[in-house]
Scaffold this motif. Structure first.
Motif, PDB file in Angstrom:
ATOM      1  N   GLN A  28       0.824  -1.200   0.000  1.00  0.00           N
ATOM      2  CA  GLN A  28       0.000   0.000   0.000  1.00  0.00           C
ATOM      3  C   GLN A  28       0.862   1.255   0.000  1.00  0.00           C
ATOM      4  OE1 GLN A  28      -2.737   0.330   3.292  1.00  0.00           O
ATOM      5  NE2 GLN A  28      -3.378   2.403   2.738  1.00  0.00           N
ATOM      6  N   TYR A  29       1.854   1.294   0.892  1.00  0.00           N
ATOM      7  CA  TYR A  29       2.727   2.465   0.953  1.00  0.00           C
ATOM      8  C   TYR A  29       3.540   2.623  -0.331  1.00  0.00           C
ATOM      9  CZ  TYR A  29       1.818   3.263   5.924  1.00  0.00           C
ATOM     10  OH  TYR A  29       1.226   3.554   7.136  1.00  0.00           O
ATOM     11  N   ALA A  30       4.029   1.509  -0.871  1.00  0.00           N
ATOM     12  CA  ALA A  30       4.805   1.579  -2.111  1.00  0.00           C
ATOM     13  C   ALA A  30       3.950   2.114  -3.249  1.00  0.00           C
ATOM     14  CB  ALA A  30       5.351   0.199  -2.462  1.00  0.00           C
ATOM     15  N   GLY A  31       2.694   1.671  -3.303  1.00  0.00           N
ATOM     16  CA  GLY A  31       1.796   2.159  -4.340  1.00  0.00           C
ATOM     17  C   GLY A  31       1.528   3.648  -4.210  1.00  0.00           C
ATOM     18  N   GLU A  32       1.315   4.113  -2.989  1.00  0.00           N
ATOM     19  CA  GLU A  32       1.077   5.536  -2.767  1.00  0.00           C
ATOM     20  C   GLU A  32       2.305   6.361  -3.145  1.00  0.00           C
ATOM     21  OE1 GLU A  32      -0.104   5.929   1.265  1.00  0.00           O
ATOM     22  OE2 GLU A  32      -2.051   4.952   0.984  1.00  0.00           O
ATOM     23  N   PHE A  33       3.484   5.846  -2.771  1.00  0.00           N
ATOM     24  CA  PHE A  33       4.718   6.553  -3.113  1.00  0.00           C
ATOM     25  C   PHE A  33       4.901   6.603  -4.628  1.00  0.00           C
ATOM     26  CE2 PHE A  33       9.229   6.406  -4.236  1.00  0.00           C
ATOM     27  CZ  PHE A  33       9.682   7.563  -3.637  1.00  0.00           C
ATOM     28  N   ALA A  34       4.643   5.469  -5.309  1.00  0.00           N
ATOM     29  CA  ALA A  34       4.801   5.412  -6.754  1.00  0.00           C
ATOM     30  C   ALA A  34       3.894   6.426  -7.445  1.00  0.00           C
ATOM     31  CB  ALA A  34       4.506   3.998  -7.261  1.00  0.00           C
ATOM     32  N   LYS A  35       2.669   6.543  -6.969  1.00  0.00           N
ATOM     33  CA  LYS A  35       1.737   7.501  -7.573  1.00  0.00           C
ATOM     34  C   LYS A  35       2.215   8.929  -7.372  1.00  0.00           C
ATOM     35  CE  LYS A  35      -3.111   8.915  -7.791  1.00  0.00           C
ATOM     36  NZ  LYS A  35      -2.708  10.335  -7.934  1.00  0.00           N
ATOM     37  N   GLN A  36       2.606   9.265  -6.135  1.00  0.00           N
ATOM     38  CA  GLN A  36       3.061  10.626  -5.870  1.00  0.00           C
ATOM     39  C   GLN A  36       4.327  10.954  -6.659  1.00  0.00           C
ATOM     40  OE1 GLN A  36       3.249  11.712  -1.678  1.00  0.00           O
ATOM     41  NE2 GLN A  36       1.607  10.269  -1.179  1.00  0.00           N
ATOM     42  N   PHE A  37       5.248   9.981  -6.709  1.00  0.00           N
ATOM     43  CA  PHE A  37       6.501  10.227  -7.432  1.00  0.00           C
ATOM     44  C   PHE A  37       6.242  10.385  -8.924  1.00  0.00           C
ATOM     45  CE2 PHE A  37      10.448   8.950  -9.517  1.00  0.00           C
ATOM     46  CZ  PHE A  37      11.355   9.769  -8.873  1.00  0.00           C
ATOM     47  N   THR A  38       5.394   9.522  -9.496  1.00  0.00           N
ATOM     48  CA  THR A  38       5.078   9.611 -10.924  1.00  0.00           C
ATOM     49  C   THR A  38       4.421  10.944 -11.244  1.00  0.00           C
ATOM     50  OG1 THR A  38       4.790   7.206 -11.027  1.00  0.00           O
ATOM     51  CG2 THR A  38       3.854   8.504 -12.826  1.00  0.00           C
ATOM     52  N   ASP A  39       3.471  11.373 -10.425  1.00  0.00           N
ATOM     53  CA  ASP A  39       2.814  12.661 -10.638  1.00  0.00           C
ATOM     54  C   ASP A  39       3.817  13.804 -10.556  1.00  0.00           C
ATOM     55  OD1 ASP A  39       0.412  11.348 -10.904  1.00  0.00           O
ATOM     56  OD2 ASP A  39      -0.275  11.780  -8.859  1.00  0.00           O
ATOM     57  N   HIS A  40       4.758  13.707  -9.604  1.00  0.00           N
ATOM     58  CA  HIS A  40       5.778  14.756  -9.453  1.00  0.00           C
ATOM     59  C   HIS A  40       6.667  14.838 -10.696  1.00  0.00           C
ATOM     60  CE1 HIS A  40       9.077  17.135  -7.816  1.00  0.00           C
ATOM     61  NE2 HIS A  40       9.904  16.163  -8.148  1.00  0.00           N
ATOM     62  N   VAL A  41       7.129  13.697 -11.188  1.00  0.00           N
ATOM     63  CA  VAL A  41       8.007  13.679 -12.367  1.00  0.00           C
ATOM     64  C   VAL A  41       7.280  14.238 -13.588  1.00  0.00           C
ATOM     65  CG1 VAL A  41       9.237  12.193 -13.982  1.00  0.00           C
ATOM     66  CG2 VAL A  41       9.445  11.793 -11.527  1.00  0.00           C
ATOM     67  N   LYS A  42       6.031  13.830 -13.791  1.00  0.00           N
ATOM     68  CA  LYS A  42       5.270  14.300 -14.951  1.00  0.00           C
ATOM     69  C   LYS A  42       5.055  15.810 -14.899  1.00  0.00           C
ATOM     70  CE  LYS A  42       1.708  12.049 -16.356  1.00  0.00           C
ATOM     71  NZ  LYS A  42       0.399  11.371 -16.357  1.00  0.00           N
ATOM     72  N   LYS A  43       4.831  16.340 -13.698  1.00  0.00           N
ATOM     73  CA  LYS A  43       4.576  17.775 -13.559  1.00  0.00           C
ATOM     74  C   LYS A  43       5.863  18.585 -13.635  1.00  0.00           C
ATOM     75  CE  LYS A  43       2.595  21.179 -10.364  1.00  0.00           C
ATOM     76  NZ  LYS A  43       1.914  21.384  -9.056  1.00  0.00           N
ATOM     77  N   THR A  44       6.911  18.099 -12.992  1.00  0.00           N
ATOM     78  CA  THR A  44       8.157  18.872 -12.890  1.00  0.00           C
ATOM     79  C   THR A  44       9.048  18.711 -14.123  1.00  0.00           C
ATOM     80  OG1 THR A  44       8.064  18.468 -10.497  1.00  0.00           O
ATOM     81  CG2 THR A  44      10.116  19.371 -11.383  1.00  0.00           C
ATOM     82  N   PHE A  45       9.035  17.504 -14.706  1.00  0.00           N
ATOM     83  CA  PHE A  45       9.884  17.234 -15.865  1.00  0.00           C
ATOM     84  C   PHE A  45       9.030  16.665 -16.999  1.00  0.00           C
ATOM     85  CE2 PHE A  45      12.252  16.381 -11.913  1.00  0.00           C
ATOM     86  CZ  PHE A  45      13.224  17.358 -11.994  1.00  0.00           C
ATOM     87  N   PRO A  46       8.165  17.473 -17.591  1.00  0.00           N
ATOM     88  CA  PRO A  46       7.218  16.950 -18.589  1.00  0.00           C
ATOM     89  C   PRO A  46       7.874  16.381 -19.839  1.00  0.00           C
ATOM     90  CG  PRO A  46       7.228  19.358 -18.566  1.00  0.00           C
ATOM     91  CD  PRO A  46       8.021  18.919 -17.377  1.00  0.00           C
ATOM     92  N   ASP A  47       9.116  16.772 -20.120  1.00  0.00           N
ATOM     93  CA  ASP A  47       9.787  16.290 -21.328  1.00  0.00           C
ATOM     94  C   ASP A  47      10.654  15.060 -21.082  1.00  0.00           C
ATOM     95  OD1 ASP A  47       8.689  18.405 -22.790  1.00  0.00           O
ATOM     96  OD2 ASP A  47      10.336  19.740 -22.226  1.00  0.00           O
ATOM     97  N   ILE A  48      10.714  14.596 -19.832  1.00  0.00           N
ATOM     98  CA  ILE A  48      11.542  13.449 -19.491  1.00  0.00           C
ATOM     99  C   ILE A  48      10.757  12.157 -19.654  1.00  0.00           C
ATOM    100  CG2 ILE A  48      12.824  12.305 -17.631  1.00  0.00           C
ATOM    101  CD1 ILE A  48      14.220  14.736 -18.751  1.00  0.00           C
ATOM    102  N   ASN A  49      11.340  11.215 -20.368  1.00  0.00           N
ATOM    103  CA  ASN A  49      10.723   9.895 -20.535  1.00  0.00           C
ATOM    104  C   ASN A  49      11.263   8.999 -19.422  1.00  0.00           C
ATOM    105  OD1 ASN A  49       9.125   7.940 -21.679  1.00  0.00           O
ATOM    106  ND2 ASN A  49      10.528   7.456 -23.330  1.00  0.00           N
ATOM    107  N   PHE A  50      10.555   8.960 -18.295  1.00  0.00           N
ATOM    108  CA  PHE A  50      11.068   8.313 -17.090  1.00  0.00           C
ATOM    109  C   PHE A  50      10.644   6.849 -17.010  1.00  0.00           C
ATOM    110  CE2 PHE A  50      10.210   7.035 -12.679  1.00  0.00           C
ATOM    111  CZ  PHE A  50      11.491   7.126 -12.153  1.00  0.00           C
ATOM    112  N   TYR A  51      11.589   5.977 -16.601  1.00  0.00           N
ATOM    113  CA  TYR A  51      11.310   4.563 -16.372  1.00  0.00           C
ATOM    114  C   TYR A  51      11.731   4.195 -14.946  1.00  0.00           C
ATOM    115  CZ  TYR A  51      10.934   4.170 -21.460  1.00  0.00           C
ATOM    116  OH  TYR A  51      10.564   4.329 -22.782  1.00  0.00           O
ATOM    117  N   ALA A  52      11.003   3.262 -14.350  1.00  0.00           N
ATOM    118  CA  ALA A  52      11.341   2.757 -13.018  1.00  0.00           C
ATOM    119  C   ALA A  52      12.026   1.400 -13.178  1.00  0.00           C
ATOM    120  CB  ALA A  52      10.092   2.621 -12.161  1.00  0.00           C
ATOM    121  N   TYR A  53      13.317   1.369 -12.902  1.00  0.00           N
ATOM    122  CA  TYR A  53      14.154   0.167 -13.052  1.00  0.00           C
ATOM    123  C   TYR A  53      14.116  -0.584 -11.719  1.00  0.00           C
ATOM    124  CZ  TYR A  53      18.346  -2.249 -14.930  1.00  0.00           C
ATOM    125  OH  TYR A  53      19.255  -3.166 -15.413  1.00  0.00           O
TER     126      TYR A  53
END
Length: 206
Positions: A28-53
């Motif tokens: 549950q916590y990992a999922g919440e963190f993943a959502k917040q982090f993904t939203d942050h990356v999309k908003k802050t770095f819209p041109d970055i094609n980010f992958y989670a390794y």
């Protein structure tokens, strides 16, 4: 290497209250963190094609646990692009981008076509960028091999690797596989940034 750089046999406790990663609370916590982090990356770095390794070449003994984690992360953060270096498998849950070893026994055309049809990506590794005469032609052909295999991209495990005490400017033959993981060179003088090689330009053009 393994579970976030540690023991490859089982996931460690998570940073979220020390709950195990595969426990209900950890997921549950990992999922919440993943959502917040993904939203942050999309908003802050819209041109970055980010992958989670998440895991490097996961062995069969961790597939069941890894499947629980990848599926939960995808459920919580559908836009998170989970990247796994592994031949395509149905045993490790949701994966957006597979990085398939370009070698006999690892290519599964029908499974790969199904992933591409689902809008996912197939990469291949390791990208060949060596300077020795034996591998030079393969280096030149590698992007064409990726293209001919309907690949979305190629993976090189490192771009600045140099053994301790070795200067890649003068001792390239002493680096890993003659520059096989060195396509950016260190600064030659104070104030100078990293120096891109012609091989890095070749990869960019590909």
């Amino acid at each position: 290497d393994g579970w976030w750089g540690g023991d490859r046999s089982k996931p460690p406790k998570s940073p979220f209250g020390n709950f195990p990663w595969d426990s209900p609370e950890g997921l549950q916590y990992a999922g919440e963190f993943a959502k917040q982090f993904t939203d942050h990356v999309k908003k802050t770095f819209p041109d970055i094609n980010f992958y989670a390794y998440l895991y490097d070449e996961p062995p069969a003994k961790v597939h069941a646990v890894l499947s629980k984690i990848t599926n939960e992360l995808h459920k919580a953060a559908p836009d998170l692009k989970i990247f796994i270096p592994k031949h395509v498998s149905r045993d490790i849950g949701y994966v957006y981008a597979w990085s398939v070893p370009f070698a006999p026994g690892f290519l599964h055309p029908e499974l790969q076509k199904a992933e591409l049809a689902a809008g996912h990506e197939i990469w291949y590794y390791n990208w060949a960028v060596r300077l020795d005469s034996h591998e030079y032609i393969r280096t030149r052909l590698y992007p064409w091999q990726i293209f001919s295999a309907d690949g979305s991209g190629g993976l090189l495990w490192n771009t600045i690797f140099t053994p301790k005490g070795i200067n890649p400017w003068t001792d390239m033959d002493k680096t890993h596989a003659c520059g096989g993981a060195t396509i950016f060179y260190p600064p030659r003088k104070p104030g100078e940034g990293m120096i891109a090689s012609l091989r890095s330009a070749q990869i960019r053009e590909s």
